[in-house]
Design a protein around this motif. Structure first.
Motif, PDB file in Angstrom:
ATOM      1  N   ARG A  84      82.336   9.708  37.807  1.00 47.32           N
ATOM      2  CA  ARG A  84      82.585   9.762  36.363  1.00 47.32           C
ATOM      3  C   ARG A  84      82.324   8.442  35.661  1.00 47.32           C
ATOM      4  N   ARG A  85      82.302   7.327  36.387  1.00 41.67           N
ATOM      5  CA  ARG A  85      82.216   6.010  35.750  1.00 41.67           C
ATOM      6  C   ARG A  85      80.906   5.338  36.134  1.00 41.67           C
ATOM      7  N   PHE A  86      80.156   4.898  35.129  1.00 44.19           N
ATOM      8  CA  PHE A  86      78.836   4.336  35.373  1.00 44.19           C
ATOM      9  C   PHE A  86      78.592   3.112  34.490  1.00 44.19           C
ATOM     10  N   VAL A  87      77.852   2.156  35.057  1.00 44.21           N
ATOM     11  CA  VAL A  87      77.290   1.052  34.269  1.00 44.21           C
ATOM     12  C   VAL A  87      75.790   1.063  34.500  1.00 44.21           C
ATOM     13  N   LEU A  88      75.043   1.086  33.413  1.00 43.46           N
ATOM     14  CA  LEU A  88      73.584   1.104  33.460  1.00 43.46           C
ATOM     15  C   LEU A  88      73.059  -0.196  32.873  1.00 43.46           C
ATOM     16  N   ILE A  89      72.345  -0.975  33.691  1.00 40.72           N
ATOM     17  CA  ILE A  89      71.725  -2.227  33.237  1.00 40.72           C
ATOM     18  C   ILE A  89      70.291  -1.937  32.847  1.00 40.72           C
ATOM     19  N   SER A  90      69.950  -2.218  31.595  1.00 41.41           N
ATOM     20  CA  SER A  90      68.601  -1.947  31.100  1.00 41.41           C
ATOM     21  C   SER A  90      68.100  -3.137  30.296  1.00 41.41           C
ATOM     22  N   GLY A  91      66.805  -3.120  29.992  1.00 38.06           N
ATOM     23  CA  GLY A  91      66.252  -4.127  29.096  1.00 38.06           C
ATOM     24  C   GLY A  91      66.734  -3.897  27.677  1.00 38.06           C
ATOM     25  N   THR A  92      66.681  -4.935  26.854  1.00 33.68           N
ATOM     26  CA  THR A  92      67.286  -4.851  25.522  1.00 33.68           C
ATOM     27  C   THR A  92      66.379  -4.223  24.471  1.00 33.68           C
ATOM     28  N   ASP A  93      65.072  -4.147  24.714  1.00 33.42           N
ATOM     29  CA  ASP A  93      64.173  -3.645  23.668  1.00 33.42           C
ATOM     30  C   ASP A  93      64.533  -2.237  23.234  1.00 33.42           C
ATOM     31  N   THR A  94      64.807  -1.365  24.186  1.00 33.94           N
ATOM     32  CA  THR A  94      65.145   0.024  23.846  1.00 33.94           C
ATOM     33  C   THR A  94      66.547   0.397  24.322  1.00 33.94           C
ATOM     34  N   ILE A 113      80.035   6.245  30.503  1.00 33.06           N
ATOM     35  CA  ILE A 113      78.818   5.465  30.743  1.00 33.06           C
ATOM     36  C   ILE A 113      78.851   4.231  29.856  1.00 33.06           C
ATOM     37  N   VAL A 114      78.626   3.077  30.461  1.00 32.56           N
ATOM     38  CA  VAL A 114      78.510   1.827  29.707  1.00 32.56           C
ATOM     39  C   VAL A 114      77.114   1.273  29.953  1.00 32.56           C
ATOM     40  N   VAL A 115      76.384   1.045  28.871  1.00 36.36           N
ATOM     41  CA  VAL A 115      75.024   0.505  28.955  1.00 36.36           C
ATOM     42  C   VAL A 115      75.066  -0.964  28.541  1.00 36.36           C
ATOM     43  N   THR A 116      74.419  -1.812  29.325  1.00 33.30           N
ATOM     44  CA  THR A 116      74.402  -3.236  29.013  1.00 33.30           C
ATOM     45  C   THR A 116      73.092  -3.854  29.474  1.00 33.30           C
ATOM     46  N   GLY A 117      72.926  -5.125  29.200  1.00 33.13           N
ATOM     47  CA  GLY A 117      71.749  -5.887  29.599  1.00 33.13           C
ATOM     48  C   GLY A 117      72.019  -7.345  29.295  1.00 33.13           C
ATOM     49  N   SER A 118      70.981  -8.108  29.090  1.00 30.80           N
ATOM     50  CA  SER A 118      71.192  -9.522  28.758  1.00 30.80           C
ATOM     51  C   SER A 118      69.985 -10.065  28.021  1.00 30.80           C
ATOM     52  N   MET A 119      70.218 -11.125  27.283  1.00 32.87           N
ATOM     53  CA  MET A 119      69.135 -11.797  26.574  1.00 32.87           C
ATOM     54  C   MET A 119      68.539 -12.915  27.418  1.00 32.87           C
ATOM     55  N   ARG A 120      69.289 -13.355  28.424  1.00 35.78           N
ATOM     56  CA  ARG A 120      68.796 -14.367  29.361  1.00 35.78           C
ATOM     57  C   ARG A 120      69.001 -13.867  30.787  1.00 35.78           C
ATOM     58  N   PRO A 121      68.131 -14.223  31.695  1.00 37.98           N
ATOM     59  CA  PRO A 121      68.245 -13.720  33.073  1.00 37.98           C
ATOM     60  C   PRO A 121      69.540 -14.146  33.742  1.00 37.98           C
ATOM     61  N   LEU A 122      69.974 -13.327  34.683  1.00 31.43           N
ATOM     62  CA  LEU A 122      71.175 -13.637  35.446  1.00 31.43           C
ATOM     63  C   LEU A 122      70.987 -14.880  36.302  1.00 31.43           C
ATOM     64  N   LEU A 123      69.812 -15.026  36.910  1.00 27.73           N
ATOM     65  CA  LEU A 123      69.594 -16.080  37.894  1.00 27.73           C
ATOM     66  C   LEU A 123      68.961 -17.317  37.267  1.00 27.73           C
ATOM     67  N   ASP A 124      69.364 -18.466  37.769  1.00 29.42           N
ATOM     68  CA  ASP A 124      68.911 -19.761  37.254  1.00 29.42           C
ATOM     69  C   ASP A 124      67.544 -20.109  37.851  1.00 29.42           C
ATOM     70  N   SER A 125      66.522 -20.142  37.010  1.00 28.18           N
ATOM     71  CA  SER A 125      65.170 -20.431  37.489  1.00 28.18           C
ATOM     72  C   SER A 125      64.968 -21.891  37.856  1.00 28.18           C
ATOM     73  N   GLU A 126      65.923 -22.749  37.513  1.00 28.67           N
ATOM     74  CA  GLU A 126      65.835 -24.149  37.910  1.00 28.67           C
ATOM     75  C   GLU A 126      66.198 -24.322  39.387  1.00 28.67           C
ATOM     76  N   VAL A 127      66.892 -23.360  39.941  1.00 30.36           N
ATOM     77  CA  VAL A 127      67.276 -23.391  41.358  1.00 30.36           C
ATOM     78  C   VAL A 127      66.232 -22.611  42.139  1.00 30.36           C
TER      79      VAL A 127
END
Length: 357
Positions: A84-94, A113-127
């Motif tokens: 019954r409980r879901f989180v959907l990670i999607s891109g922000t454009d749509t 259902i909870v839909v989310t995403g991010s404006m910046r990546p989760l992982l640090d590209s400097e590492v």
């Protein structure tokens, strides 16, 4: 202990990495994300998580109606198995379009259902030698807030972003790169008010049986479904008339008229006649506003005339919500008359409709 939250990863900025940024493959990103969540759970006691296998991972700007139906079917099957409980990670454009579509599709159920995403990546590209969370990203916060919201289990489809959550039908993207990229409101009518707090097993099974019976037709219809958006500009009214005339030869579709202000559109006798013809050909036309807030009204003669020619007011619905509702009606109902009737029934809620004078 409550049932685990089912986590679905569908792509987007959230899983991008490197210079220049590019999406990590699922077989690299998902184990990394799972490891990070497991480490957090061991230290903070965060909600229990299970993973729902998803074969469709792409940039959200590439999503099409058939992709929306893919996620609907994926969630429907899991819901049918007792989740019954879901989180959907999607891109922000749509993201707002997908959330609003799922809200329409699951109306009348007790799914969460909870839909989310991010404006910046989760992982640090400097590492570069291992994968680590970027402390300046909004991804980790958005995900954890969404998991908590889903764990609470309140029925309905919500979008969670930037520390806030809203009914999915009310949400729109308002900034192309700021972390507070989305906004919404709580004055939501259908489908937000259609969800049931707790369905009995019998009623849930009836709902599921109805949806599964319709699924083959919905999948077939998604291959052909088309929705057009006509953006009004300070042109001669003949320009809009020509655009509508060009759609007369197309199979019945959805048309969004993006008017000025409260839905104002230039009048001409030729355009009025064309709107009659568009209706006769089975198209459904919805009036919307170019303004991000407020929606449409019939306060001005410059806008109210169109409602005498079969145009339906979009009320306070956002453009993504109008698109989502039109798409669901095209997929779910097999005749223009039933689509129109269903739209009018759905929006006959306080603050969402305009009564024809």
């Amino acid at each position: 202990m409550s049932d685990p939250v089912q986590l679905i990863y569908a792509g987007g900025t959230f899983g991008s990495y490197g210079k220049p940024l590019a999406p990590l493959s699922a077989d690299v990103f998902l184990p990394t994300l799972q490891k990070l969540l497991t480490e957090q759970s061991n230290t903070t006691g965060s909600p229990a998580i299970s993973w729902l296998d998803n074969t469709l991972i792409k940039d959200s700007s590439q999503l099409k109606p058939v992709d929306f139906v893919h996620f609907y079917q994926l969630l429907l099957n899991a819901y049918g198995q007792g989740d019954r409980r879901f989180v959907l990670i999607s891109g922000t454009d749509t993201l707002s379009y997908l959330g609003a579509f799922l809200a329409e599709a699951f109306a009348g159920s007790d799914i969460c259902i909870v839909v989310t995403g991010s404006m910046r990546p989760l992982l640090d590209s400097e590492v570069i030698h291992y994968y680590d969370i970027d402390a300046h990203s909004d991804a980790w916060g958005n995900l954890n807030d969404s998991l908590k919201l889903a764990a609470a289990g309140e029925s309905g489809v919500k979008i969670n972003f930037g520390g806030e959550s809203w009914p999915a039908q009310t949400v729109q993207k308002i900034h192309s790169h700021d972390l507070m990229a989305f906004t919404g409101h709580s004055r939501a009518a259908y489908p937000a008010n259609s969800y049931i707090k707790n369905l009995s097993d019998t009623r849930r099974q009836h709902w599921l049986d109805d949806q599964q019976d319709l699924l083959p037709n919905i999948k077939a219809s998604a291959e052909q479904a088309k929705i057009h958006a006509l953006y009004c500009l300070p042109n001669d009214v003949q320009v809009l008339n020509d655009q509508l005339q060009a759609l007369l030869s197309q199979p019945p579709c959805g048309i969004i008229l993006l008017g000025f202000g409260a839905g104002n559109i230039s009048y001409s006798a030729a355009l009025a006649k064309t709107l009659d013809l568009v209706h006769e050909h089975g198209h459904i036309v919805i009036s919307a506003s170019q303004c991000p807030f407020g929606g449409v009204s019939d306060s001005y003669a410059a806008g109210s005339w169109q409602y005498d020619y079969h145009v339906i007011a979009g009320g306070r619905l956002t453009i993504p919500a109008i698109y989502a509702r039109l798409l669901w009606l095209l997929l779910r109902y097999d005749s223009p008359a039933r689509r129109r009737q269903r739209w009018l029934n759905n929006v006959s809620q306080p603050g969402t409709s305009i009564k024809k004078r």
